[in-house]
Design a protein around this motif. Structure first.
Motif, PDB file in Angstrom:
ATOM      1  N   ASP A  56      -5.725  -1.191  -3.116  1.00 11.67           N
ATOM      2  CA  ASP A  56      -5.155  -2.178  -2.325  1.00 11.67           C
ATOM      3  C   ASP A  56      -5.952  -2.666  -1.270  1.00 11.67           C
ATOM      4  N   ARG A  57      -6.648  -1.863  -0.453  1.00 10.72           N
ATOM      5  CA  ARG A  57      -7.577  -2.295   0.667  1.00 10.72           C
ATOM      6  C   ARG A  57      -8.939  -2.867   0.256  1.00 10.72           C
ATOM      7  N   ARG A  84      -1.701  -8.004   2.399  1.00  7.54           N
ATOM      8  CA  ARG A  84      -1.712  -6.467   2.063  1.00  7.54           C
ATOM      9  C   ARG A  84      -0.453  -6.088   3.025  1.00  7.54           C
ATOM     10  N   VAL A 132       0.758  -1.192   0.104  1.00 11.29           N
ATOM     11  CA  VAL A 132      -0.021   0.047   0.066  1.00 11.29           C
ATOM     12  C   VAL A 132       0.798   1.186  -0.177  1.00 11.29           C
ATOM     13  N   TYR A 189      -0.730  -7.662   6.690  1.00  7.94           N
ATOM     14  CA  TYR A 189      -2.124  -8.309   7.111  1.00  7.94           C
ATOM     15  C   TYR A 189      -2.341  -9.498   6.118  1.00  7.94           C
ATOM     16  N   ARG A 192      -3.828   3.190  -1.651  1.00  9.09           N
ATOM     17  CA  ARG A 192      -4.445   2.801  -0.531  1.00  9.09           C
ATOM     18  C   ARG A 192      -6.021   2.263  -0.820  1.00  9.09           C
ATOM     19  N   ARG A 193      -6.706   2.940  -1.324  1.00  8.22           N
ATOM     20  CA  ARG A 193      -8.185   2.435  -1.822  1.00  8.22           C
ATOM     21  C   ARG A 193      -8.312   1.087  -2.582  1.00  8.22           C
ATOM     22  N   GLU A 248       1.381  -2.837   4.390  1.00  6.42           N
ATOM     23  CA  GLU A 248       1.330  -1.198   4.950  1.00  6.42           C
ATOM     24  C   GLU A 248       2.582  -0.746   5.058  1.00  6.42           C
TER      25      GLU A 248
END
Length: 152
Positions: A82-83, A100, A74, A109, A79-80, A102
């Protein structure tokens, strides 16, 4: 249009690829930035992935059935996606595992495809581990990843 990856992004991507390459069992192969056709009109290029070993080296696009793990790092510009978008698309395509990662600080995660059904009728990922120190998993192989090993 997605911005080009930063040097930091590429550093951590390389470290994760190296770690997976060194620790994954022989039936799995670590790769970077290889396309995955998720549907007839959607493809993604995970930052790092684990695919089944034995695939021809000249393949530049994999089928979801070839991919065991997709990894996304990310960044502020992703951000948006990948999340939310990527995990939904990977899960709908049947890719069993998604990580994921960060940055600032590095936090991993780890998700696996669960039995929960999303609003569109597709299976969704469930979080199985998250840490900024140590990730321990039994799938897709026995993982004991000190997060410090992937911090540039």
């Amino acid at each position: 249009m997605t911005p080009s990856p930063t040097l930091g992004h590429q550093d951590i991507s390389s470290l994760v690829w190296l770690w997976l390459r060194a620790h994954a069992p022989a039936h799995l192969r670590a790769a970077q930035a290889v396309g995955v056709g998720l549907s007839h009109n959607t493809s993604r290029q995970p930052d790092v992935l684990l695919c089944r070993a034995g695939l021809p080296s000249d393949r530049s696009r994999l089928r979801p059935a070839d991919v065991v793990l997709a990894v996304a790092f990310v960044t502020p510009g992703t951000r948006r996606v990948d999340r939310f978008a990527k995990p939904g698309e990977y899960a709908a395509a049947g890719i069993p595992f998604y990580w994921r990662i960060e940055q600032d600080p590095v936090h991993v995660y780890a998700y696996r495809l669960g039995d929960r059904i999303g609003p569109g009728g597709e299976r969704q990922y469930e979080l199985v581990a998250d840490s900024a120190e140590l990730i321990e998993l039994t799938e897709p192989f026995e993982v004991k990843l000190p997060v410090s090993d992937i911090v540039p």
